[in-house]
Design a protein around this motif. Structure first.
Motif, PDB file in Angstrom:
ATOM      1  N   MET A 147      31.608  57.831 -46.418  1.00 21.00           N
ATOM      2  CA  MET A 147      30.743  56.812 -47.011  1.00 21.00           C
ATOM      3  C   MET A 147      31.249  55.405 -46.722  1.00 21.00           C
ATOM      4  SD  MET A 147      31.533  57.597 -51.007  1.00 21.00           S
ATOM      5  CE  MET A 147      33.211  57.869 -51.604  1.00 21.00           C
ATOM      6  N   GLU A 148      32.503  55.254 -46.297  1.00 23.03           N
ATOM      7  CA  GLU A 148      33.014  53.946 -45.882  1.00 23.03           C
ATOM      8  C   GLU A 148      32.597  53.580 -44.465  1.00 23.03           C
ATOM      9  OE1 GLU A 148      36.570  55.970 -48.074  1.00 23.03           O
ATOM     10  OE2 GLU A 148      34.858  56.556 -46.846  1.00 23.03           O
ATOM     11  N   LYS A 149      32.093  54.576 -43.710  1.00 24.32           N
ATOM     12  CA  LYS A 149      31.762  54.361 -42.292  1.00 24.32           C
ATOM     13  C   LYS A 149      30.431  55.026 -41.965  1.00 24.32           C
ATOM     14  CE  LYS A 149      36.656  54.233 -40.942  1.00 24.32           C
ATOM     15  NZ  LYS A 149      37.690  54.838 -40.061  1.00 24.32           N
ATOM     16  N   LEU A 150      29.369  54.574 -42.622  1.00 25.33           N
ATOM     17  CA  LEU A 150      28.061  55.196 -42.423  1.00 25.33           C
ATOM     18  C   LEU A 150      27.535  54.980 -41.009  1.00 25.33           C
ATOM     19  CD1 LEU A 150      26.386  54.239 -45.830  1.00 25.33           C
ATOM     20  CD2 LEU A 150      27.504  56.396 -45.205  1.00 25.33           C
ATOM     21  N   GLY A 151      27.969  53.898 -40.372  1.00 28.54           N
ATOM     22  CA  GLY A 151      27.546  53.650 -38.997  1.00 28.54           C
ATOM     23  C   GLY A 151      28.005  54.740 -38.050  1.00 28.54           C
ATOM     24  N   ASP A 152      29.191  55.311 -38.316  1.00 28.05           N
ATOM     25  CA  ASP A 152      29.696  56.386 -37.468  1.00 28.05           C
ATOM     26  C   ASP A 152      28.803  57.618 -37.531  1.00 28.05           C
ATOM     27  OD1 ASP A 152      31.744  54.708 -36.882  1.00 28.05           O
ATOM     28  OD2 ASP A 152      33.300  55.802 -37.973  1.00 28.05           O
ATOM     29  N   ALA A 153      28.059  57.767 -38.628  1.00 30.78           N
ATOM     30  CA  ALA A 153      27.137  58.898 -38.778  1.00 30.78           C
ATOM     31  C   ALA A 153      25.742  58.554 -38.260  1.00 30.78           C
ATOM     32  CB  ALA A 153      27.064  59.320 -40.243  1.00 30.78           C
ATOM     33  N   GLY A 154      25.595  57.343 -37.699  1.00 27.87           N
ATOM     34  CA  GLY A 154      24.333  56.950 -37.101  1.00 27.87           C
ATOM     35  C   GLY A 154      23.326  56.340 -38.054  1.00 27.87           C
ATOM     36  N   LEU A 155      23.757  55.904 -39.234  1.00 23.19           N
ATOM     37  CA  LEU A 155      22.828  55.335 -40.209  1.00 23.19           C
ATOM     38  C   LEU A 155      22.618  53.853 -39.916  1.00 23.19           C
ATOM     39  CD1 LEU A 155      23.949  57.133 -43.487  1.00 23.19           C
ATOM     40  CD2 LEU A 155      22.403  57.887 -41.673  1.00 23.19           C
ATOM     41  N   ALA A 156      21.372  53.469 -39.698  1.00 19.22           N
ATOM     42  CA  ALA A 156      21.039  52.130 -39.227  1.00 19.22           C
ATOM     43  C   ALA A 156      20.909  51.130 -40.369  1.00 19.22           C
ATOM     44  CB  ALA A 156      19.722  52.178 -38.443  1.00 19.22           C
ATOM     45  N   ASP A 157      20.951  49.854 -40.030  1.00 20.06           N
ATOM     46  CA  ASP A 157      20.727  48.777 -40.997  1.00 20.06           C
ATOM     47  C   ASP A 157      19.345  48.914 -41.633  1.00 20.06           C
ATOM     48  OD1 ASP A 157      23.094  47.919 -39.946  1.00 20.06           O
ATOM     49  OD2 ASP A 157      22.338  46.034 -39.124  1.00 20.06           O
ATOM     50  N   GLU A 158      19.273  48.581 -42.920  1.00 16.29           N
ATOM     51  CA  GLU A 158      18.004  48.469 -43.646  1.00 16.29           C
ATOM     52  C   GLU A 158      17.101  49.682 -43.423  1.00 16.29           C
ATOM     53  OE1 GLU A 158      16.211  44.702 -42.789  1.00 16.29           O
ATOM     54  OE2 GLU A 158      17.944  43.564 -43.507  1.00 16.29           O
ATOM     55  N   SER A 159      17.660  50.877 -43.596  1.00 10.39           N
ATOM     56  CA  SER A 159      16.906  52.107 -43.334  1.00 10.39           C
ATOM     57  C   SER A 159      16.615  52.930 -44.583  1.00 10.39           C
ATOM     58  CB  SER A 159      17.650  52.966 -42.311  1.00 10.39           C
ATOM     59  OG  SER A 159      19.000  53.184 -42.712  1.00 10.39           O
ATOM     60  N   TYR A 160      17.105  52.494 -45.770  1.00 14.77           N
ATOM     61  CA  TYR A 160      16.897  53.265 -46.992  1.00 14.77           C
ATOM     62  C   TYR A 160      16.413  52.377 -48.136  1.00 14.77           C
ATOM     63  CZ  TYR A 160      19.210  57.156 -44.701  1.00 14.77           C
ATOM     64  OH  TYR A 160      19.510  58.162 -43.835  1.00 14.77           O
ATOM     65  N   ASP A 161      15.594  52.985 -48.995  1.00 19.46           N
ATOM     66  CA  ASP A 161      15.121  52.297 -50.193  1.00 19.46           C
ATOM     67  C   ASP A 161      16.136  52.386 -51.327  1.00 19.46           C
ATOM     68  OD1 ASP A 161      12.277  51.695 -49.354  1.00 19.46           O
ATOM     69  OD2 ASP A 161      12.302  53.879 -49.105  1.00 19.46           O
ATOM     70  N   ILE A 162      16.854  53.516 -51.391  1.00 19.56           N
ATOM     71  CA  ILE A 162      17.780  53.777 -52.491  1.00 19.56           C
ATOM     72  C   ILE A 162      19.022  54.470 -51.951  1.00 19.56           C
ATOM     73  CG2 ILE A 162      18.095  54.879 -54.748  1.00 19.56           C
ATOM     74  CD1 ILE A 162      14.997  55.060 -54.901  1.00 19.56           C
ATOM     75  N   VAL A 163      20.174  54.074 -52.454  1.00 23.09           N
ATOM     76  CA  VAL A 163      21.426  54.798 -52.217  1.00 23.09           C
ATOM     77  C   VAL A 163      21.908  55.291 -53.568  1.00 23.09           C
ATOM     78  CG1 VAL A 163      23.841  54.624 -51.512  1.00 23.09           C
ATOM     79  CG2 VAL A 163      22.071  53.459 -50.184  1.00 23.09           C
ATOM     80  N   ILE A 164      22.203  56.585 -53.682  1.00 21.94           N
ATOM     81  CA  ILE A 164      22.756  57.116 -54.923  1.00 21.94           C
ATOM     82  C   ILE A 164      24.164  57.642 -54.670  1.00 21.94           C
ATOM     83  CG2 ILE A 164      20.451  57.774 -55.743  1.00 21.94           C
ATOM     84  CD1 ILE A 164      21.402  60.731 -55.338  1.00 21.94           C
ATOM     85  N   SER A 165      24.940  57.765 -55.734  1.00 20.29           N
ATOM     86  CA  SER A 165      26.296  58.286 -55.649  1.00 20.29           C
ATOM     87  C   SER A 165      26.660  58.868 -57.003  1.00 20.29           C
ATOM     88  CB  SER A 165      27.278  57.171 -55.262  1.00 20.29           C
ATOM     89  OG  SER A 165      28.607  57.610 -55.401  1.00 20.29           O
ATOM     90  N   ASN A 166      27.153  60.092 -56.988  1.00 21.65           N
ATOM     91  CA  ASN A 166      27.417  60.821 -58.220  1.00 21.65           C
ATOM     92  C   ASN A 166      28.925  60.930 -58.450  1.00 21.65           C
ATOM     93  OD1 ASN A 166      27.487  62.590 -60.382  1.00 21.65           O
ATOM     94  ND2 ASN A 166      25.844  63.888 -59.594  1.00 21.65           N
ATOM     95  N   CYS A 167      29.526  59.856 -58.953  1.00 26.23           N
ATOM     96  CA  CYS A 167      30.932  59.856 -59.367  1.00 26.23           C
ATOM     97  C   CYS A 167      31.891  60.203 -58.233  1.00 26.23           C
ATOM     98  CB  CYS A 167      31.128  60.816 -60.538  1.00 26.23           C
ATOM     99  SG  CYS A 167      32.542  60.402 -61.584  1.00 26.23           S
ATOM    100  N   VAL A 168      31.717  59.569 -57.071  1.00 26.51           N
ATOM    101  CA  VAL A 168      32.617  59.821 -55.941  1.00 26.51           C
ATOM    102  C   VAL A 168      33.323  58.571 -55.433  1.00 26.51           C
ATOM    103  CG1 VAL A 168      31.233  61.794 -55.175  1.00 26.51           C
ATOM    104  CG2 VAL A 168      30.842  59.551 -54.180  1.00 26.51           C
ATOM    105  N   ILE A 169      32.841  57.394 -55.784  1.00 27.07           N
ATOM    106  CA  ILE A 169      33.430  56.177 -55.227  1.00 27.07           C
ATOM    107  C   ILE A 169      34.865  56.000 -55.699  1.00 27.07           C
ATOM    108  CG2 ILE A 169      33.207  53.656 -55.090  1.00 27.07           C
ATOM    109  CD1 ILE A 169      30.204  54.003 -55.261  1.00 27.07           C
TER     110      ILE A 169
END
Length: 347
Positions: A147-169
């Protein structure tokens, strides 16, 4: 991996209640959707409660630390066939138990599923769920990555409406990188909706290096004020506290190490507000159109919107409502001089 794979055999072995989320009552639509998720996906999921925001139809959602995919399959139903859900988790191929970003509530013996990763379990059941939901094509995907390197997984800028996280940060050493990446992939007006553990002060080296406290999600907890400063640095609006509950410790040795530091499990929402949406306070009227929240929308600890009721909101909340997916759910009009001042202390 060692702590959750070897030392914990059942949830009663935990020494704190950090894995109990301060969740609100679930709407019927969410409860019904959860019942349709495959039993293995539910069994392999170690998250804390549910982290499900409102107003999700046709949204694109990213789940950080998605584990076996329980929340993703739940959200798949709430966004509908026109929406999309991406889950990302750091699990590798051979682990003792979901040793990825969301090892929680380990009520299942750690060697029950010895050879498959969380991501593998999630992917295995895509066809099952799409058939059960009646979808013609999948609206979910699962990626392995950090999750610190979403670009490495191919996730582009401004591509999601919502980001959720369930007690992992709290398990990520670089919290700023996580929030920076979430901000990057969010569209303007997008939201980060997440639960996590926070501390009443900055943690000492002894606490941060303590192996058991790390496994209990306390040693990696962020000082709550630092969340506000990091969010501001990254570009988010001030955090909106949704719910919070104190964490208790039932171990004298750990209590002595922690000393007078207190911990809280809290859910926050952050918004990526465009500068063009910023203005003064306004009055808003909730139209009552959100499924499961038709009569009342409890937005956060400061603002509850009842259908048809005029509410004064401050400039920050006005900008959030004006720029986000909630814009069509409200009538926004001039006024709001008596808007309540926001409160920011979750502790």
């Amino acid at each position: 991996q060692d702590y959750y794979g070897k030392e914990l055999q059942k949830s009663e072995d935990l020494k704190t209640n950090a894995c109990v989320t301060s969740a609100r009552p679930l709407p019927k639509a969410v409860r019904d959707a959860l019942e349709r998720v495959h039993e293995e996906v539910v069994a392999r999921y170690y998250g804390c409660g549910l982290v499900i925001p409102e107003c999700l139809a046709s949204c694109r959602i990213l789940d950080l630390g998605s584990g076996s995919g329980r929340d993703c399959y739940l959200l798949s139903q709430l966004v509908g066939e026109q929406g999309h859900v991406t889950g990302i988790d750091m699990t590798e191929g051979q682990v003792r138990r979901g040793a990825g970003a969301s090892p929680r509530s380990p009520s299942i013996p750690p060697l029950l599923f010895p050879s498959s990763s969380q991501v593998k379990v999630a992917k295995k059941h895509i066809a099952y769920h799409m058939d059960k939901f009646g979808y013609q094509k999948p609206n979910v995907e699962f990626l392995q990555g950090y999750m610190e390197k979403l670009g490495d997984a191919g996730l582009a800028d401004e591509s999601y409406d919502i980001v959720i996280s369930n007690c992992v940060i709290n398990l990520a050493p670089d919290k700023r990188a996580v929030l920076q990446e979430a901000y990057r992939v969010l569209k303007p007006g997008g939201e980060m909706y997440f639960s996590d553990v926070y501390a009443s002060q900055r943690l000492s080296e002894a606490i941060r290096k303590h192996r058991v406290l790390w496994g209990e999600c306390l040693a990696g907890a962020l000082y709550w004020r630092d969340l506000y400063s990091i969010a501001e640095e990254v570009g988010f609006s001030p955090p909106c506290l949704v719910t919070a509950s104190p964490i208790t410790i039932s171990n004298k040795e750990l209590e002595s190490i922690i000393g007078d530091c207190h911990f809280v499990s809290a859910t926050f929402r952050l918004f990526k507000v465009p500068d063009s949406s910023r203005a003064g306070p306004v009055q808003v009227i909730y139209n009552g159109g959100i499924v499961g929240h038709e009569r009342e929308l409890v937005f956060d600890a400061n603002f509850t919107f009842k259908e048809g009721e005029v509410v004064d909101v401050d400039a920050e909340m006005a900008a959030i409502l004006r720029s986000s997916r909630f814009a069509e759910e409200f009538l926004i009009q001039a006024g709001g001089a008596n808007a309540a001042a926001p409160q920011d202390c979750c502790c």
